[in-house]
Motif scaffolding. Structure first.
Motif, PDB file in Angstrom:
ATOM      1  N   PRO A  79       6.170  12.268   0.403  1.00 14.00           N
ATOM      2  CA  PRO A  79       4.887  12.900   0.723  1.00 14.00           C
ATOM      3  C   PRO A  79       5.067  13.892   1.865  1.00 14.00           C
ATOM      4  CG  PRO A  79       4.885  10.565   1.334  1.00 14.00           C
ATOM      5  CD  PRO A  79       6.239  10.882   0.819  1.00 14.00           C
ATOM      6  N   GLY A  80       4.253  14.943   1.830  1.00 12.94           N
ATOM      7  CA  GLY A  80       4.505  16.022   2.777  1.00 12.94           C
ATOM      8  C   GLY A  80       3.625  16.046   4.010  1.00 12.94           C
ATOM      9  N   HIS A  81       2.773  15.049   4.196  1.00 14.48           N
ATOM     10  CA  HIS A  81       1.834  15.188   5.315  1.00 14.48           C
ATOM     11  C   HIS A  81       2.019  14.135   6.378  1.00 14.48           C
ATOM     12  CE1 HIS A  81      -1.936  15.168   7.540  1.00 14.48           C
ATOM     13  NE2 HIS A  81      -2.015  16.431   7.213  1.00 14.48           N
ATOM     14  N   VAL A  82       1.720  14.560   7.568  1.00 16.14           N
ATOM     15  CA  VAL A  82       1.881  13.765   8.770  1.00 16.14           C
ATOM     16  C   VAL A  82       1.278  12.355   8.682  1.00 16.14           C
ATOM     17  CG1 VAL A  82       0.225  15.476   9.581  1.00 16.14           C
ATOM     18  CG2 VAL A  82       0.872  13.678  11.089  1.00 16.14           C
ATOM     19  N   ASP A  83       0.193  12.183   7.927  1.00 16.72           N
ATOM     20  CA  ASP A  83      -0.412  10.851   7.834  1.00 16.72           C
ATOM     21  C   ASP A  83       0.537   9.851   7.183  1.00 16.72           C
ATOM     22  OD1 ASP A  83      -2.645  11.969   8.850  1.00 16.72           O
ATOM     23  OD2 ASP A  83      -3.946  11.583   7.147  1.00 16.72           O
ATOM     24  N   PHE A  84       1.503  10.379   6.416  1.00 16.58           N
ATOM     25  CA  PHE A  84       2.330   9.471   5.630  1.00 16.58           C
ATOM     26  C   PHE A  84       3.782   9.406   6.119  1.00 16.58           C
ATOM     27  CE2 PHE A  84      -1.059  11.358   3.060  1.00 16.58           C
ATOM     28  CZ  PHE A  84      -1.803  10.222   2.780  1.00 16.58           C
ATOM     29  N   THR A  85       3.982   9.644   7.401  1.00 18.58           N
ATOM     30  CA  THR A  85       5.340   9.707   7.958  1.00 18.58           C
ATOM     31  C   THR A  85       6.156   8.446   7.713  1.00 18.58           C
ATOM     32  OG1 THR A  85       4.573  11.144   9.681  1.00 18.58           O
ATOM     33  CG2 THR A  85       6.657  10.103  10.078  1.00 18.58           C
ATOM     34  N   TYR A  86       5.512   7.297   7.803  1.00 16.85           N
ATOM     35  CA  TYR A  86       6.270   6.064   7.620  1.00 16.85           C
ATOM     36  C   TYR A  86       6.803   5.975   6.188  1.00 16.85           C
ATOM     37  CZ  TYR A  86       7.412   1.157   7.046  1.00 16.85           C
ATOM     38  OH  TYR A  86       8.054  -0.008   6.739  1.00 16.85           O
ATOM     39  N   GLU A  87       5.952   6.345   5.226  1.00 16.11           N
ATOM     40  CA  GLU A  87       6.402   6.340   3.837  1.00 16.11           C
ATOM     41  C   GLU A  87       7.566   7.305   3.649  1.00 16.11           C
ATOM     42  OE1 GLU A  87       3.582   6.758   0.717  1.00 16.11           O
ATOM     43  OE2 GLU A  87       2.159   5.403   1.647  1.00 16.11           O
ATOM     44  N   VAL A  88       7.475   8.463   4.308  1.00 12.52           N
ATOM     45  CA  VAL A  88       8.568   9.428   4.225  1.00 12.52           C
ATOM     46  C   VAL A  88       9.847   8.779   4.753  1.00 12.52           C
ATOM     47  CG1 VAL A  88       9.454  11.656   5.021  1.00 12.52           C
ATOM     48  CG2 VAL A  88       7.033  11.403   4.512  1.00 12.52           C
ATOM     49  N   SER A  89       9.741   8.108   5.885  1.00  9.14           N
ATOM     50  CA  SER A  89      10.947   7.542   6.494  1.00  9.14           C
ATOM     51  C   SER A  89      11.564   6.488   5.583  1.00  9.14           C
ATOM     52  CB  SER A  89      10.643   6.975   7.884  1.00  9.14           C
ATOM     53  OG  SER A  89      10.091   5.681   7.752  1.00  9.14           O
ATOM     54  N   ARG A  90      10.739   5.729   4.857  1.00  5.74           N
ATOM     55  CA  ARG A  90      11.292   4.707   3.942  1.00  5.74           C
ATOM     56  C   ARG A  90      11.924   5.356   2.716  1.00  5.74           C
ATOM     57  NH1 ARG A  90      13.312   1.728   6.467  1.00  5.74           N
ATOM     58  NH2 ARG A  90      13.010   3.465   7.848  1.00  5.74           N
ATOM     59  N   LEU A  92      13.349   8.260   2.773  1.00  5.47           N
ATOM     60  CA  LEU A  92      14.616   8.827   3.240  1.00  5.47           C
ATOM     61  C   LEU A  92      15.678   7.736   3.348  1.00  5.47           C
ATOM     62  CD1 LEU A  92      13.548  11.376   6.014  1.00  5.47           C
ATOM     63  CD2 LEU A  92      13.780  11.722   3.575  1.00  5.47           C
ATOM     64  N   ALA A  93      15.232   6.521   3.704  1.00  2.17           N
ATOM     65  CA  ALA A  93      16.185   5.424   3.848  1.00  2.17           C
ATOM     66  C   ALA A  93      16.821   5.049   2.509  1.00  2.17           C
ATOM     67  CB  ALA A  93      15.492   4.204   4.453  1.00  2.17           C
ATOM     68  N   ALA A  94      16.187   5.475   1.411  1.00  2.00           N
ATOM     69  CA  ALA A  94      16.741   5.184   0.086  1.00  2.00           C
ATOM     70  C   ALA A  94      17.753   6.245  -0.360  1.00  2.00           C
ATOM     71  CB  ALA A  94      15.609   5.093  -0.931  1.00  2.00           C
ATOM     72  N   PRO A 283      18.820  -8.081   5.320  1.00  2.00           N
ATOM     73  CA  PRO A 283      17.589  -7.380   4.933  1.00  2.00           C
ATOM     74  C   PRO A 283      17.580  -5.983   5.559  1.00  2.00           C
ATOM     75  CG  PRO A 283      17.127  -9.128   6.518  1.00  2.00           C
ATOM     76  CD  PRO A 283      18.578  -9.236   6.178  1.00  2.00           C
ATOM     77  N   HIS A 284      16.837  -5.106   4.908  1.00  2.00           N
ATOM     78  CA  HIS A 284      16.802  -3.737   5.395  1.00  2.00           C
ATOM     79  C   HIS A 284      16.122  -3.639   6.747  1.00  2.00           C
ATOM     80  CE1 HIS A 284      17.651   0.338   4.357  1.00  2.00           C
ATOM     81  NE2 HIS A 284      18.309  -0.205   3.361  1.00  2.00           N
ATOM     82  N   LYS A 285      16.730  -2.834   7.626  1.00  2.00           N
ATOM     83  CA  LYS A 285      16.098  -2.654   8.945  1.00  2.00           C
ATOM     84  C   LYS A 285      15.047  -1.543   8.856  1.00  2.00           C
ATOM     85  CE  LYS A 285      20.125  -3.978  11.662  1.00  2.00           C
ATOM     86  NZ  LYS A 285      21.314  -3.605  10.867  1.00  2.00           N
ATOM     87  N   GLY A 286      14.181  -1.528   9.830  1.00  2.00           N
ATOM     88  CA  GLY A 286      13.242  -0.402   9.902  1.00  2.00           C
ATOM     89  C   GLY A 286      11.888  -0.692   9.287  1.00  2.00           C
ATOM     90  N   TYR A 287      11.668  -1.962   8.850  1.00  2.00           N
ATOM     91  CA  TYR A 287      10.349  -2.282   8.323  1.00  2.00           C
ATOM     92  C   TYR A 287       9.311  -2.233   9.436  1.00  2.00           C
ATOM     93  CZ  TYR A 287       6.273  -4.693   6.833  1.00  2.00           C
ATOM     94  OH  TYR A 287       4.962  -4.978   6.577  1.00  2.00           O
TER      95      TYR A 287
END
Ligand code: GTP
Length: 594
Positions: A79-90, A92-94, A283-287
């Motif tokens: 997702p491209g918007h600031v509200d969804f930064t956490y989703e972006v980071s997850r 990217l982790a993939a 387990p994956h870190k960063g949750y």
């Protein structure tokens, strides 16, 4: 070495991410031109209209290179918007790599910077692409210079035009050559990262995962480690425009899992799936638990729509786990819901979906943030301005803050600095990317950016400045509750929390605005603003006797009836408060506070 490449595309809004994704799908034969609808990855109607990507998605492309070597290329859309930064980071982790798209006519913008930082933190290999070189105003050299200076990305960029299909082969070749192949760890217990999910009304929640170790297959008993929920896997597979079932998903792969999951709250983005019998020790870190940052009241325009609104919110929540809501009553607005959102864009999206998909007419109160107050040695969270305490009861109050990144042309620097100062921003960085473009970093109270900041920034820079933010620690604030009284009674929906120094000007703004918006009545209507039981501003609406029939000379009865009907309709839309009618625009005025 595996032949799997997991990568994403990162870009500022409108720099051409979706168009490039379409070209990649076409080039790899994943979808033919005939099947191609524009921007196939943005499949919600709303997304297409707004031109933004809301939910992360994934598509698998099978590709054979000129030497006959077969590859699996998994494109993960973020997702491209600031509200969804956490989703972006997850998302990217993939991945192991990221295509960084920069529009040759715009250069580096705030989200280019923010996303590059995220990609770098996720240790992704970055492949820079300068897009839209077909346009006469393209300036690839300047974009390159900004990329080197502002982003500190040194690699040679690929020059491309996603629209005309230029540079696509080079991009695919570069992904294969430069993105590190996904590691294969077949022997270890299952460890898979959950980076997206969506709700399907037939099959329940469908979970999108990246397998890091082991494998997942039908019939396996799996456990979601953070939510502690267990399920039996009904189906696994990958997504190639549609879901294609496969026997298993093994280490390195990306795909979907169906497991008769009814409750989306058991599925947390960033969680790890493992085998119940043989759990992973890694387990994956960063949750992170994501909590809403912005709250607003949602009220049906007509009381009869309350049940409809309740049902609609329940339905939306099935597919949007970050939305929270609970019933609330307002003296002015009646029965409604207080809802929590990730940010103001998320709020807008929910409002539009309620109106469009459920045909509801709703009134949204001014958004507010959550404050933490210390009162009589106890901490309380305040998510509704109307519940804010009086200053005498507060020992300390913390307000949420963000670190904002603004990228702007030097020409507009003055007005942007001015805007940030007015919004109580503290400058942390000012850096020139070249002689024309500046990067600014500010610490600003979240409350100061959720109402109208983006619009103000755009108008201060003729649309050229771009903006992004991340949440940082809350800070102590000198805040007061400002209440509006109409005809001597507090109208809770107008209550705002503001910094002490701004209270006076907001009080004047609101009382004047309401004086102009609220119609005259048969009696005088005082409008007062008060802080800590002290009136700090007052306006008065003078008396009028409204005779709508005055214009109707003669006895034209149908015309008279029409006018009376019209007046009745006007009344129906108003909110009756005590003896005073308040038109809906009045509630919007609070949203326009500058
Ligand atoms: P979001 O989904 O909002 O993040 O945008 P995006 O980055 O996916 O951009 P999108 O692909 O929607 O492109 C934005 C606009 O730029 C569209 O009107 C595209 O047609 C146009 N566009 C994309 N690539 C090119 C290109 O290479 N040349 C030209 N001339 N226009 C392009």
């Amino acid at each position: 070495m595996s032949n799997i490449r997991n990568f994403c595309i990162i870009a500022h809004i409108d720099h051409g991410k979706s168009t490039l994704a379409d070209r990649l799908l076409e080039y790899t034969g994943t979808i033919s031109r005939r099947e191609m609808k524009d921007q196939i990855l943005d499949d919600m109607e709303l997304e297409r209209e707004r031109g933004i990507t809301i939910k992360a998605k994934v598509v698998r492309m099978d590709y054979t290179d000129k030497n006959g070597v077969k590859y699996i290329l998994n494109l993960i859309d973020t997702p491209g918007h600031v509200d969804f930064t956490y989703e972006v980071s997850r998302s990217l982790a993939a991945c192991e790599g990221a295509i960084l798209v920069i529009d040759a006519t715009q250069g580096v913008e705030a989200q280019t910077l923010a996303n590059t930082m995220l990609a770098r933190n996720a240790k992704l290999k970055i492949i820079p692409v300068i897009n839209k070189i077909d346009l006469p105003t393209a300036d690839a050299n300047s974009a390159y210079e900004q990329m080197k200076e502002g982003l500190e990305v040194d690699a040679d960029p690929i020059l491309a035009s996603a629209k005309e299909g230029l540079g696509i082969r080079e991009i695919v070749d570069s992904v294969i050559a430069n993105v590190p192949p996904a590691k294969v760890v077949k022997e270890d217990p299952l460890s898979a990262l959950v980076f997206d999910s969506f709700y399907d009304s037939y099959r329940g929640v469908i979970v999108i995962i990246r397998v890091f170790a082991g494998k997942i297959r039908k019939g396996m008993k799996v456990k979601f480690m953070v939510s502690d929920a267990e399920y039996e896997v009904l189906e696994v597979g990958y997504i190639k425009m549609k879901m294609i079932e496969s026997d298993e998903l093994s280490s390195g792969e990306v795909g979907y899992v169906v497991a008769r999951i009814k409750d989306i709250h058991n599925i947390k983005i960033g969680d790890t799936i493992t085998e119940s019998e043989n759990p992973t020790r890694h387990p994956h870190k960063g949750y992170k638990e994501i909590n809403p940052f912005v709250f607003a009241g949602l009220y049906p325009n007509m009381t009869s729509e309350y049940d409809g609104l309740k049902t609609a919110l329940g339905k939306l929540k099935l597919s949007d786990s970050s939305l929270v809501y609970f019933p609330e009553t307002s003296v002015a607005l009646g029965f409604g819901f207080r809802c929590g959102f990730l940010g103001s864009l998320h709020l807008e999206i929910v409002k539009e979906r309620l109106e469009r998909e459920f045909g509801l007419n709703i009134l949204v109160t001014a958004p507010n943030v959550i404050y933490k107050a210390k009162s009589k040695d106890k901490f309380v969270k305040i998510d509704n301005p109307a519940k804010f305490l009086n200053s005498s009861d507060i020992e300390e109050i913390w307000e949420p803050y963000v670190e904002a990144t603004i990228v702007c042309p030097v020409d507009y620097l003055g007005s942007i600095l001015d805007l940030c100062r007015k919004r109580r921003g503290k400058q942390m960085l000012m850096k020139y990317m070249n002689t024309k473009i500046v990067i600014l970093k500010y610490h600003i109270p979240l409350a100061e950016i959720i109402i109208g900041f983006y619009d103000a920034l755009k108008s201060a820079s003729k649309g050229y400045a771009s903006f992004d933010y991340v949440h940082i620690n809350p800070q102590l604030g000198d805040l007061v509750k400002l209440e509006i009284m109409i005809n001597a009674e507090v109208v809770d929906a107008f209550t705002v929390i503001t910094h002490k120094d701004k209270a006076q000007s907001i009080a004047h703004y609101l009382t004047e605005k309401l004086r102009d918006i609220i119609p005259r009545h048969m009696f005088e209507v005082p409008i007062q603003a008060k802080v800590n039981n002290k009136i700090i501003a007052r306006e008065t609406i003078s008396v009028v006797r409204k005779d709508v029939l005055a214009k109707c000379y003669g006895g034209d009865i149908t015309r008279k009836r029409k006018l009376l009907e019209k007046q009745k309709e006007g009344k129906r839309k108003m909110r009756r408060f005590g003896k005073v009618d308040i038109p809906p625009e009045a509630f919007i005025a609070v949203l326009k506070i500058d």
